[in-house]
Design a protein around this motif. Structure first.
Motif, PDB file in Angstrom:
ATOM      1  N   ILE A 186      -8.210 -33.931   2.247  1.00  0.00           N
ATOM      2  CA  ILE A 186      -6.757 -33.891   2.270  1.00  0.00           C
ATOM      3  C   ILE A 186      -6.298 -33.173   3.536  1.00  0.00           C
ATOM      4  N   LEU A 187      -5.568 -33.877   4.394  1.00  0.00           N
ATOM      5  CA  LEU A 187      -5.015 -33.295   5.612  1.00  0.00           C
ATOM      6  C   LEU A 187      -3.502 -33.206   5.445  1.00  0.00           C
ATOM      7  N   THR A 188      -2.924 -32.036   5.694  1.00  0.00           N
ATOM      8  CA  THR A 188      -1.478 -31.844   5.512  1.00  0.00           C
ATOM      9  C   THR A 188      -0.879 -31.019   6.639  1.00  0.00           C
ATOM     10  N   THR A 189       0.396 -31.251   6.902  1.00  0.00           N
ATOM     11  CA  THR A 189       1.158 -30.351   7.768  1.00  0.00           C
ATOM     12  C   THR A 189       1.805 -29.294   6.887  1.00  0.00           C
ATOM     13  N   ASP A 190       2.336 -28.231   7.507  1.00  0.00           N
ATOM     14  CA  ASP A 190       2.858 -27.114   6.721  1.00  0.00           C
ATOM     15  C   ASP A 190       4.062 -27.494   5.875  1.00  0.00           C
ATOM     16  N   VAL A 192       4.192 -29.824   3.908  1.00  0.00           N
ATOM     17  CA  VAL A 192       3.675 -30.239   2.608  1.00  0.00           C
ATOM     18  C   VAL A 192       3.025 -29.072   1.868  1.00  0.00           C
ATOM     19  N   HIS A 193       2.008 -28.465   2.487  1.00  0.00           N
ATOM     20  CA  HIS A 193       1.214 -27.498   1.718  1.00  0.00           C
ATOM     21  C   HIS A 193       1.928 -26.168   1.450  1.00  0.00           C
ATOM     22  N   GLU A 194       3.018 -25.905   2.151  1.00  0.00           N
ATOM     23  CA  GLU A 194       3.762 -24.683   1.857  1.00  0.00           C
ATOM     24  C   GLU A 194       4.696 -24.843   0.656  1.00  0.00           C
ATOM     25  N   HIS A 195       4.817 -26.086   0.170  1.00  0.00           N
ATOM     26  CA  HIS A 195       5.759 -26.327  -0.929  1.00  0.00           C
ATOM     27  C   HIS A 195       5.142 -27.084  -2.106  1.00  0.00           C
ATOM     28  N   VAL A 196       3.879 -27.445  -1.993  1.00  0.00           N
ATOM     29  CA  VAL A 196       3.208 -28.117  -3.105  1.00  0.00           C
ATOM     30  C   VAL A 196       1.931 -27.351  -3.423  1.00  0.00           C
ATOM     31  N   ALA A 197       1.752 -26.978  -4.657  1.00  0.00           N
ATOM     32  CA  ALA A 197       0.566 -26.227  -5.077  1.00  0.00           C
ATOM     33  C   ALA A 197      -0.648 -27.150  -5.128  1.00  0.00           C
ATOM     34  N   PRO A 198      -1.845 -26.607  -4.881  1.00  0.00           N
ATOM     35  CA  PRO A 198      -3.061 -27.425  -4.969  1.00  0.00           C
ATOM     36  C   PRO A 198      -3.182 -28.180  -6.290  1.00  0.00           C
ATOM     37  N   ALA A 199      -2.780 -27.535  -7.378  1.00  0.00           N
ATOM     38  CA  ALA A 199      -2.884 -28.188  -8.691  1.00  0.00           C
ATOM     39  C   ALA A 199      -2.025 -29.443  -8.750  1.00  0.00           C
ATOM     40  N   GLN A 200      -0.867 -29.426  -8.099  1.00  0.00           N
ATOM     41  CA  GLN A 200       0.005 -30.598  -8.084  1.00  0.00           C
ATOM     42  C   GLN A 200      -0.612 -31.732  -7.260  1.00  0.00           C
ATOM     43  N   ILE A 201      -1.290 -31.361  -6.167  1.00  0.00           N
ATOM     44  CA  ILE A 201      -1.958 -32.373  -5.346  1.00  0.00           C
ATOM     45  C   ILE A 201      -3.097 -33.018  -6.132  1.00  0.00           C
TER      46      ILE A 201
END
Length: 578
Positions: A186-190, A192-201
Motif C-alpha cells: 500500500i503506497l499513500t500520500t499524507d 490519505v494516511h493521516e486521515h484513515v486508520a490502518p484498520a479502515q484500509i
C-alpha cells in the motif's frame, strides 16, 4: 509457483479540497524478458503544496523513474539501477530549484516526496524519501515499511527534512522485503494516511476482494469524509503469483530450442559452414565456422550432450552470450549479431586469431616488466567493463585470456560470471557452486563467501605475479584451506625469490593485490595498475624481505648447513672419549 510474477493493481488519486492535484503516480508491468530482469515498478510522488511547480516535480520524478529505470542495464541490481535514476532526477530538480524562486525559498522550488516499489522475483525493493508511506498487509497484519521524513516544530507546524530536489545530494531510504503470495503493498500520500486508520484500509481491501480499484476509491473517499484537506493518492498492489526465478529470455530458449548434434568439418549448420573443431571437453564443444551470409569467421559453441538434461548447466551456458551482448569493450569477447532464426541451442562469438595467455607464458618464460605491464593493463580494462555493469568474471586465469595478432588482450569464457541483476532473480534454493579455478581463485571463494571486485583483483594479481616470477604466490596452499584460520597460516612468497630483476616496490604491489584478506587488498583495479608503474612510498625500501619470506627452501637448507658445520666443529674440538 507460476513461471512469472503476476500482480493485481488498484490506484486512485483525487485533488480533494485543493484547486489542483500535485500528486503523481504510476505503475509499469513490462513484458518478458524485462519482467524477469527488471521486475514491476510502482511509484508515487507528492509535490509540496507551497510551491507552484510542485506538480512538475512530482510528475517528473514518477515519469522519469518509470521510464529511465527500464533503460538501465539488465545486469545492474535493482538498487544500483534505481539509485542511479533517482540521483539524476534529484540533480535535475535541484538545478531547477536553484534557477527559480526556490533558490531563496525551498518551499517554492521543484521539490516533492517520493516512494517507489520494485518487485523483482520474490523480493520487494523499497525506495523512499519524504512523508509518503509504503505499507505491507500480510495475513491481516498491517506494517509500515518506511519512516516519515518530517520534523514537527509544534503540534500544527512541521517541515520536510528530506525530499527530492531539496539538496544537491540525495539521501534516500532503501530496504528489501521478501514477499509471499497474497501480500498487499500500500503506497499513500499524507492526504490519505493521516486521515484513515490502518484498520479502515484493511477492512476496505477485505470487503472489495479482487476489486482493488474500488478499494482504492473507497479509502480516498473515507479520508475526504474524515477531514483531509490535501491531495489524496493511494496505490494497492497484490501479489497473485510468484515466479520460479528463471530469466525469461534464457528460459524461452531452453524450452523452445533443441540441443544440436555434434558438428562435422565442411558441413552446414544453421547457415554456417563448420571449418574444424577448436576444442572439445565434457563441458562443451567449440568449432571454427564461416557465416554463410557475411563470410566472416566465427566461433560456435555447443553444449555438452551429456549435460543436456541439467537446466542449471544450460542456463549457465546461455548466460555467456547474454553477458557478451551487454559488455562493450575491445578487451572482452564479443557476441555476434543474431541475424536469423536459430534452430538449435548454441552460442556464436567473434573468432580471435591468436593464443591464450597460458601459451604466451610458455613461449615467454621470462618477459620484461614493461611487456607484463601492458598485458595486465589491458586485462584490467576488460575487468573494469565487467565491474561497471555489476558483473564479476570469477574465473580469471591464463586459459581464459586471449592475445590476438595485434597484441590486443581479450577476456573470454563467462561461464562463472556473477551478474548482480541476475542473482536477484535466481531461485533462492539454487545450490551455490565454487567460483573460479583453484590456482587463481580468491581465498574467500574457498570459504563459500560471496566474491567482490577485489576477488577479480586477486586473480589478476596472481596472474601478474606468475608472469613475473614463474610461480604462484602461495603455491597450491589456498585450495587446501577451508577455514579462515588455515588461510591465515599461509605465507606470501616474495616474487624477489625467483631471482629475476623485479623492483622491491613491484613486489609490494603484488603482495597487496593478493592479500588473503580482501579488505586489505586494493579497493580499485586502477590503484593496482598505478602502483605497477609508479613506485609507492609504502613499498619503497632498500631492505630486502627476510630470506625466510623470499625463499623458505633456501633458508632451511642454509640453516641445516650451518647447523651441520657447527656440529662437525663441536665434534672436532671435543673428541669422544673411548
Amino acid at each position: 509457483m507460476s513461471s512469472e510474477l503476476k500482480l493485481s493493481i488498484g490506484q486512485h488519486s483525487d485533488k480533494g479540497r485543493k484547486e489542483t492535484n500535485q500528486d503523481f503516480h504510476g505503475v509499469c508491468i513490462p513484458q518478458q524478458p524485462q519482467l524477469g530482469t527488471k521486475g514491476v515498478a510502482v511509484a508515487l510522488a507528492d509535490g509540496i503544496s507551497s510551491s507552484d511547480v510542485g506538480h512538475v516535480a512530482s510528475e517528473s520524478a514518477v515519469g522519469g523513474f518509470l521510464e529511465d529505470y527500464y533503460c538501465t542495464s539488465d545486469a545492474w541490481s535493482v538498487k544500483t539501477s534505481a539509485l542511479r535514476v533517482l540521483g539524476a532526477t534529484n540533480s535535475w530538480l535541484y538545478s531547477q530549484t536553484q534557477q527559480g524562486q526556490g533558490r531563496y525559498d525551498k518551499d517554492r522550488g521543484h521539490v516533492c516526496t517520493f516512494s517507489a516499489l520494485v518487485i523483482k522475483s520474490t523480493t520487494a525493493h523499497v525506495f523512499h524519501v519524504g512523508d509518503g508511506r509504503v505499507c505491507l498487509l500480510r495475513d491481516g497484519d498491517f506494517e509500515q515499511l518506511t519512516n516519515d521524513h518530517r520534523v514537527f516544530v509544534t503540534r500544527n507546524e512541521s517541515y520536510l527534512s528530506r525530499a527530492l530536489g531539496i539538496n544537491s545530494q540525495l539521501d534516500i531510504d532503501y530496504r528489501t522485503q521478501a514477499i509471499e503470495k497474497g501480500d498487499v503493498f500500500i503506497l499513500t500520500t499524507d492526504g490519505v494516511h493521516e486521515h484513515v486508520a490502518p484498520a479502515q484500509i484493511v477492512d476496505a481491501i477485505a470487503r472489495h476482494g479482487s476489486d482493488l480499484e474500488s478499494a482504492a476509491r473507497e479509502i480516498v473517499d473515507t479520508a475526504l469524509r474524515q477531514g483531509s484537506a490535501d491531495n489524496l493518492t493511494i496505490q494497492l498492489l497484490r501479489v497473485d503469483e510468484l515466479p520460479t526465478g528463471e530469466i525469461g529470455e534464457i528460459r524461452h530458449q531452453l524450452s523452445e530450442l533443441p540441443l544440436p548434434p555434434l558438428l562435422e568439418a565442411r558441413k552446414g549448420f544453421d547457415g554456417y559452414t563448420i571449418v574444424r573443431e577448436v576444442h572439445g571437453s565434457n563441458r562443451s564443444h567449440i568449432y571454427l565456422a564461416v557465416d554463410g551470409e557475411t563470410g566472416i569467421r566465427v566461433i560456435i559453441k555447443i553444449p555438452s550432450i551429456d549435460l543436456g538434461g541439467d537446466p542449471a548447466y544450460l542456463e549457465s551456458f546461455l548466460m555467456e552470450e547474454w553477458i557478451a551482448r551487454r559488455i562493450d569493450s575491445v578487451h572482452v569477447l564479443k557476441a555476434c549479431p543474431q541475424t536469423r532464426k536459430r534452430n538449435y541451442l548454441y552460442v556464436v562469438t567473434e573468432f580471435i586469431e591468436g593464443q591464450t595467455l597460458a601459451q604466451w607464458m610458455i613461449d615467454h618464460p621470462a618477459p620484461d616488466l614493461e611487456t607484463v605491464r601492458g598485458i595486465v593493463e589491458q586485462i584490467a580494462k576488460g575487468l573494469q567493463a565487467f565491474h561497471r555493469l555489476e558483473m564479476l568474471h570469477q574465473d580469471l586465469r591464463p586459459e581464459n585470456i586471449m592475445i590476438d595478432g595485434t597484441g590486443t588482450v581479450k577476456l573470454i569464457d563467462f561461464g562463472s560470471t556473477r551478474v548482480a541483476g541476475i542473482v536477484e532473480a535466481a531461485r533462492q534454493t539454487e545450490r551455490k557452486q565454487m567460483a573460479g579455478t583453484p590456482q587463481y581463485a580468491a581465498p574467500e571463494y574457498f570459504l563459500w563467501e560471496d566474491g567482490s571486485t577485489r576477488s577479480d583483483l586477486f586473480s589478476l594479481g596472481v596472474i601478474t605475479y606468475q608472469m613475473l616470477s614463474g610461480r604462484l604466490p602461495y603455491g597450491t596452499g589456498i585450495a587446501k584451506c577451508r577455514t579462515r584460520d588455515e588461510q591465515n597460516k599461509l605465507k606470501y612468497t616474495s616474487a624477489l625469490a625467483s631471482g629475476r630483476e623485479i623492483p622491491v616496490w613491484i613486489d609490494g604491489a603484488l603482495k597487496k593485490a593478493v592479500h588473503l584478506n580482501p579488505e586489505k587488498r586494493y579497493e580499485e583495479l586502477s590503484e593496482f595498475i598505478h602502483d605497477l608503474r609508479h613506485p609507492n612510498r609504502a613499498f619503497q625500501t632498500t631492505r630486502l624481505p627476510p630470506l625466510m619470506d623470499r625463499n623458505p627452501l633456501i633458508f632451511w637448507k642454509s640453516l641445516s648447513l650451518v647447523l651441520a658445520f657447527l656440529l662437525l666443529l663441536l665434534l672436532s674440538t671435543h673428541p669422544m672419549v673411548r
